[in-house]
Structures are given as C-alpha cells and as structure tokens.
Enzyme design. Structure first.
Site, PDB file in Angstrom:
ATOM      1  N   ASP A 278       0.841  -1.191   0.000  1.00 13.16           N
ATOM      2  CA  ASP A 278       0.000   0.000   0.000  1.00 13.16           C
ATOM      3  C   ASP A 278       0.882   1.248   0.000  1.00 13.16           C
ATOM      4  OD1 ASP A 278      -2.303   1.455   0.015  1.00 13.16           O
ATOM      5  OD2 ASP A 278      -2.686   1.249   2.162  1.00 13.16           O
TER       6      ASP A 278
ATOM      7  N   GLU B 167      -4.651   4.770  -6.810  1.00 11.23           N
ATOM      8  CA  GLU B 167      -5.726   5.338  -6.007  1.00 11.23           C
ATOM      9  C   GLU B 167      -5.703   6.863  -6.098  1.00 11.23           C
ATOM     10  OE1 GLU B 167      -5.319   4.354  -1.902  1.00 11.23           O
ATOM     11  OE2 GLU B 167      -3.174   4.750  -1.836  1.00 11.23           O
TER      12      GLU B 167
END
Length: 404
Positions: A306, A363
């Site tokens: 992430d 993202e």
C-alpha cells in the site's frame, strides 16, 4: 483541476478567509467568492493578520497566496496546521505548478485532510469544484457536521462501540481501467456512533491500536466483508477484497492462522483476499516482516504494498517479498498529467511492475487527464472519486448490481 463532485450533495454552509496581499486582486477575488460561492468572506492582507483573525473566529475554508510580505504562505500554512480544528485549504498562487504541488504535500503531511491548489489568475469554477469536492470528502468520512466529529474518541467510548458492534465496513470500489467495470473493493472502517454519526478512522484508529484492539476490529471488518463477498459471488460478481493490514501485526505468529480461520468460516478463498501492507508503517524487526509475509503467502493470501513509493524502503521490500500488487499512492497520481516528476515516477513504477508481472492499482484518481495518462502507461486498475466514493454496503450493492 477537475474534481468530480457528487451532484446530489447540497453545498454546506461555510465561511471563507481570503489571504491576499495585493489590494486589487483581494477585492476582485472577494467579490467573485461572495457572488458565486458564499456571502461570508473576510480578507487579510498577510499571514500575521490572518492568524490573528483565526484566533477570534473559525473559518471553513482558507484561500491563501504563497508569496506574501512579512510571513509567506508556507510559514502561514505551518501555523495554520497548529489549530485544533483545521479549515479546508486552497492555495492560489502565480508560483510554478511544481511548487504548488510541493506545498500541497506539505499541508497533507501537517494533517490537512482537504487541500487543493491552482495557479493564478483565479478561476472561480476551479474553486467551486474544489469546494464541492471538500463537501463530498466530509460527507464520505461522516464529518459534514457537527465539527466535533473530528475530535478523537477516548478508549472507554471506543471499547463500548466494539462491544455494541457499532463498527462496520465501507467499500471503495476498484475499477478496471479499460471498461470501468467494478473488479474489487477496498475495505474501510467506519464507526456508526449513536450520538456523533458516522465517524472515520482518524477519530478512533489510533486509540484502537494503542489499546491493542486492532485484531478485534480487523476480525469484525473482515468477517463482514467476506460475508458480503459471498453474496456478491452468488449474484455472479467475483470481486477481490483489499484489506489493510498494519505491518506491526506481522510479528504475531498467530496472525496467518487467525486470518485463515476467519476466511474459511465465511466460506471464502484466501486467494480472493488482497492484504495491503501499509508502506508508512514498519515492523520492529525486518525478520518479522519477512517471516510474517512469507507465512501469509504460505496460507494462500495475496499481498499488496500500500502507498507504494511513500515509505522508507519500497524497492527493497518489493525485492524481498513476492508481492502480487503495488498500490500507487494518490501523491503520485493526482495532477500527474501536469507534473513531469510525478509522471516519471508513475512511468517507472508501472514499468517495473509489468516486468515483475505484478498488478498495479492507482488510487486517488479524480481527473480524467490523470486517468488517460494511467491508461496510456498500462495501469490496470483504478479507484477514486472520478468513478466512485467509499460507501456503506447497501449503497455499494445497489451500485454493483444496478450499474455493472
């Protein structure tokens, strides 16, 4: 800047403080703001005067220049970050885009949740778009009103919420970049507080981690998500679940078996669960990181890095562990179409992932021009406001089954 807004959301009441040292520009901008956004606009000619006004009154939005006499806009932003209740921030300046984006990153590192910037001269539609996006972000996080929803919860209140099962899972859809079809979801924690409404992790997560209740919260969220995944599968939609896992938990020997037991009890498949190891957290011992990751892979789970590129050792971690996915942080995505440095970082990250046969998820996609750049470079999956905002399970299922 083109920010996607929720057209069903009505603008929230707001007050604006405009910090601009040029008298003519200040008056022109104030008139535009009053006629097009809100009637309540106060003005300050420099950062020192603005800070004095902020001691007397709370503002929902501060618009400031960077090059100002006495106290420049960068120092002003640092002082602004010390306020207990930070306003939204819009930076308007004639400085180069690279400097504007640097100050945006500075503001976010200081704790501002809603920041935008634009080069002068002012374009009122860009400020209106940013304000609508700020409104959406507040509503998404459950922090539209009242303001005290930003206040961190104490341990007793959090424990009561866990006992009463007030915590639930929200979902951020992930879309195939070529078809816009929903192919997965990221699971996000929300607290349905009986008095304060829907609360975001910023209110409770630190308390949960400090109190060693993170495994309990993870079990609640994962079970809810897995049971929802099973229902989606019955409807013919095989979606991957992405689930955030703090790196500090990798030191726990019981973690892989505990997660596998939850998956199996819900009739799930560990191969359909992507565990996101947060880049900005590190294990106390790198050996714990390696052993924990290896044991999760041994159980059949998929692993993702992430916030790729924002941590201390992205490439070293990528070389050390057979990751299935890298998740490109919003800092590299937002505005990349006009930022040569961010564009180069995206190109190199995506090219590396393709060579290693690793999936790439971007993202924070909010601008069609950033989306076009990602598609051109070969990114496969995206999430962000341009497609969908995070939502509770009933709303997500309506979107999933009605749109796709």
């Amino acid at each position: 800047m083109e920010l996607k807004a929720n057209k069903q959301v009505q603008p929230l009441p707001r007050s604006i403080l405009l910090v601009e040292d040029h008298a003519f520009q200040q008056e022109y901008m104030a008139q535009q703001l009053r006629s097009d956004i809100v009637s309540q606009v106060d003005c300050a000619k420099n950062g020192i005067e603005a800070l004095a006004m902020l001691q007397q009154k709370r503002y929902d939005l501060v618009i400031c220049d960077l090059a100002m006499p006495g106290m420049d806009g960068i120092v002003f932003v640092k002082h602004l970050a010390q306020l207990r209740d930070r306003p939204d921030l819009f930076i308007l300046s004639s400085q180069p885009d690279s400097l504007l984006q640097l100050v945006e990153r500075l503001a976010k590192s200081l704790g501002f949740e809603r920041v935008a910037s634009h080069a002068k001269p002012m374009v009122i539609d860009d400020i209106k778009a940013a304000v609508r996006c700020f409104d959406d972000l507040r509503l998404m996080s459950g922090r539209a009103l009242p303001i005290d929803n930003a206040v961190a919860a104490d341990a007793v209140d959090v424990l009561e919420g866990l006992i009463r099962k007030q915590f639930t899972a929200w979902y951020q859809p992930q879309h195939d970049i070529a078809t816009a079809r929903i192919v997965g979801v990221e699971v996000l924690a929300r607290w349905n507080h009986p008095r304060r409404g829907v609360l975001p992790p910023s209110v409770f997560l630190d308390t949960i981690i400090e109190s060693n209740w993170i495994n309990h919260l993870n079990s609640i969220l994962l079970e809810k998500a897995l049971r929802a995944q099973a229902e989606w599968r019955k409807a013919g939609r095989n979606l991957t679940i992405s689930f955030n896992l703090p790196v500090c938990l990798l030191a726990e020997e019981s973690l892989p078996d505990r997660l596998l037991n939850i998956v199996e009890s819900c009739g799930g498949d560990p191969g359909a669960l992507m565990l996101e190891l947060t880049e900005t957290t590190v294990a106390d011992q790198f050996s714990d990181y390696l052993a924990g990751a290896a044991r999760l892979k041994l159980k059949g789970f998929k692993l993702s890095i992430d916030d790729f590129g924002t941590g201390y050792s992205s490439l070293f971690n990528l070389m050390s562990v057979p990751f299935d996915e890298i998740k490109l942080d919003r800092a590299f995505v937002h505005g990349a179409h006009k930022n040569p440095v961010a564009r180069a970082a995206l190109e190199s990250s995506i090219a590396l992932a393709k060579r290693l046969d690793i999936k790439v998820v971007a993202e924070g996609v909010e601008d069609p021009r950033d989306l076009a750049l990602l598609q051109h470079q070969g990114c496969s999956t995206v999430q962000g406001y341009l497609f969908s905002r995070p939502m509770a399970e009933p709303m997500f299922e309506k979107l999933l089954l009605g749109r796709n």
